[in-house]
Design an enzyme around this catalytic site. Structure first.
Site, PDB file in Angstrom:
ATOM      1  N   MET A  11     -38.402  31.974 -13.359  1.00 12.90           N
ATOM      2  CA  MET A  11     -39.415  31.749 -12.868  1.00 12.90           C
ATOM      3  C   MET A  11     -39.330  30.093 -12.242  1.00 12.90           C
ATOM      4  O   MET A  11     -38.648  29.215 -13.422  1.00 12.90           O
ATOM      5  CB  MET A  11     -40.693  31.645 -13.367  1.00 12.90           C
ATOM      6  CG  MET A  11     -41.104  33.215 -13.484  1.00 12.90           C
ATOM      7  SD  MET A  11     -42.619  33.683 -14.309  1.00 12.90           S
ATOM      8  CE  MET A  11     -43.627  33.614 -12.840  1.00 12.90           C
ATOM      9  N   ALA A  13     -37.992  28.273 -10.138  1.00 10.88           N
ATOM     10  CA  ALA A  13     -36.576  27.500  -9.812  1.00 10.88           C
ATOM     11  C   ALA A  13     -36.390  27.291  -8.367  1.00 10.88           C
ATOM     12  O   ALA A  13     -35.504  26.744  -7.982  1.00 10.88           O
ATOM     13  CB  ALA A  13     -35.413  28.718 -10.187  1.00 10.88           C
ATOM     14  N   LYS A  15     -37.085  29.594  -5.718  1.00 13.00           N
ATOM     15  CA  LYS A  15     -36.515  30.708  -4.911  1.00 13.00           C
ATOM     16  C   LYS A  15     -37.297  30.760  -3.461  1.00 13.00           C
ATOM     17  O   LYS A  15     -36.786  30.865  -2.436  1.00 13.00           O
ATOM     18  CB  LYS A  15     -36.912  32.018  -5.482  1.00 13.00           C
ATOM     19  CG  LYS A  15     -36.193  32.370  -6.678  1.00 13.00           C
ATOM     20  CD  LYS A  15     -36.288  33.611  -7.300  1.00 13.00           C
ATOM     21  CE  LYS A  15     -37.644  33.876  -7.920  1.00 13.00           C
ATOM     22  NZ  LYS A  15     -37.792  32.996  -9.022  1.00 13.00           N
ATOM     23  N   GLU A  87     -40.248  38.005  -3.847  1.00 10.56           N
ATOM     24  CA  GLU A  87     -40.688  38.860  -4.939  1.00 10.56           C
ATOM     25  C   GLU A  87     -40.160  40.136  -4.903  1.00 10.56           C
ATOM     26  O   GLU A  87     -40.558  41.193  -5.205  1.00 10.56           O
ATOM     27  CB  GLU A  87     -42.404  39.073  -4.878  1.00 10.56           C
ATOM     28  CG  GLU A  87     -43.150  37.808  -4.643  1.00 10.56           C
ATOM     29  CD  GLU A  87     -43.441  37.164  -5.886  1.00 10.56           C
ATOM     30  OE1 GLU A  87     -42.795  37.341  -7.080  1.00 10.56           O
ATOM     31  OE2 GLU A  87     -44.241  36.069  -5.948  1.00 10.56           O
ATOM     32  N   GLN A  89     -38.308  41.529  -6.900  1.00  9.38           N
ATOM     33  CA  GLN A  89     -38.231  42.247  -8.439  1.00  9.38           C
ATOM     34  C   GLN A  89     -39.164  43.348  -8.343  1.00  9.38           C
ATOM     35  O   GLN A  89     -38.894  44.425  -8.972  1.00  9.38           O
ATOM     36  CB  GLN A  89     -38.597  41.101  -9.367  1.00  9.38           C
ATOM     37  CG  GLN A  89     -39.769  40.634  -9.610  1.00  9.38           C
ATOM     38  CD  GLN A  89     -40.230  39.541  -8.624  1.00  9.38           C
ATOM     39  OE1 GLN A  89     -39.091  39.060  -7.943  1.00  9.38           O
ATOM     40  NE2 GLN A  89     -41.205  38.592  -8.856  1.00  9.38           N
ATOM     41  N   CYS A 144     -34.389  24.645 -19.027  1.00 12.51           N
ATOM     42  CA  CYS A 144     -35.200  24.670 -20.268  1.00 12.51           C
ATOM     43  C   CYS A 144     -35.669  23.354 -20.606  1.00 12.51           C
ATOM     44  O   CYS A 144     -35.201  22.333 -20.114  1.00 12.51           O
ATOM     45  CB  CYS A 144     -34.587  25.612 -21.131  1.00 12.51           C
ATOM     46  SG  CYS A 144     -35.608  25.672 -22.756  1.00 12.51           S
ATOM     47  N   CYS A 181     -34.264  28.734 -21.882  1.00  9.92           N
ATOM     48  CA  CYS A 181     -33.066  29.030 -22.211  1.00  9.92           C
ATOM     49  C   CYS A 181     -32.998  30.349 -23.251  1.00  9.92           C
ATOM     50  O   CYS A 181     -34.052  30.525 -23.751  1.00  9.92           O
ATOM     51  CB  CYS A 181     -32.130  28.092 -22.850  1.00  9.92           C
ATOM     52  SG  CYS A 181     -32.620  27.508 -24.433  1.00  9.92           S
ATOM     53  N   HIS A 184     -34.163  29.485 -27.078  1.00 10.58           N
ATOM     54  CA  HIS A 184     -35.773  29.073 -27.022  1.00 10.58           C
ATOM     55  C   HIS A 184     -36.802  30.277 -26.842  1.00 10.58           C
ATOM     56  O   HIS A 184     -37.739  30.113 -27.347  1.00 10.58           O
ATOM     57  CB  HIS A 184     -35.995  27.840 -26.474  1.00 10.58           C
ATOM     58  CG  HIS A 184     -35.552  26.497 -27.272  1.00 10.58           C
ATOM     59  ND1 HIS A 184     -34.419  25.642 -26.487  1.00 10.58           N
ATOM     60  CD2 HIS A 184     -35.503  26.127 -28.212  1.00 10.58           C
ATOM     61  CE1 HIS A 184     -34.196  24.596 -27.260  1.00 10.58           C
ATOM     62  NE2 HIS A 184     -34.595  24.941 -28.485  1.00 10.58           N
TER      63      HIS A 184
END
Ligand SMILES: [Zn+2]
Length: 191
Positions: A11, A13, A15, A87, A89, A144, A181, A184
């Protein structure tokens, strides 16, 4: 030869910004891009794609019942040069198959943008089949809090505790999600 592209990432990033930039680039050359986004996402009002850096565009919508091949075919004009799907996905397996047909039978490139995995680290149906069937996979990278590449999406509650159960689809704004990442994400360390 047209191709099916899947631009995937965690999320936040960028897009959607990339999608809108592509749309702009086509328009600048007098070519038209057909834009689609998932109907469930009404954070910014219906039928609009909005990026976090403040640019937006009108868009067509799809939900689980949309027959995408027919829907896209009906909207094509002689200037249509590509189809952009945000979206992605949330696409179903059948809808990914429809996008393959747009590429293979109509020879129109389709660029899809979506999350690779959900907040439980499980696949979305749309992303799963895009990862398997797309001609080109393009990772959009983000980081991250530790500086490593973020590949996982964590959901957290008001106490900043990571959420490990719940429905896959719960769009309530970006403040509940953070990209991490893998280390984490597994440790549940969101900051
Ligand atoms: Zn990290």
């Amino acid at each position: 030869m047209a191709k099916l592209y899947f631009y995937y990432s965690a999320m936040n990033a960028g897009k959607t910004t990339k999608l809108l930039q592509s749309s702009f680039n086509y328009k600048e050359r007098n070519m038209e891009a057909l834009l689609y986004t998932f109907r469930f996402d009404n954070r910014f009002g219906a039928a609009k794609i909005c990026s976090r850096i403040g640019i937006s565009s009108d868009a067509n919508t799809f939900d689980n019942a949309t027959v995408l091949f027919d829907n896209i075919s009906a909207k094509l004009s002689k200037n249509t040069s590509c189809v952009l799907v945000d979206e992605a996905q949330f696409l179903t397996k059948n809808q990914v198959s429809d996008l393959c047909k747009v590429v293979d039978n109509l020879n129109i490139p389709v660029l899809t943008y979506g999350l690779r995995s959900d907040f439980l680290g499980a696949p979305f149906e749309g992303s799963l089949y895009l990862l398997l069937w797309a001609d080109e996979l393009v990772e959009i990278k983000t980081v991250c809090h530790c500086g490593k590449k973020a590949t996982m999406n964590a959901k957290f509650d008001l106490n900043k505790k990571i959420v490990r159960a719940g429905d896959q689809i719960d769009i309530g704004g970006n403040e509940k999600y953070i990209s991490l990442c893998r280390k984490h994400y597994i440790e549940g360390c969101i900051e």
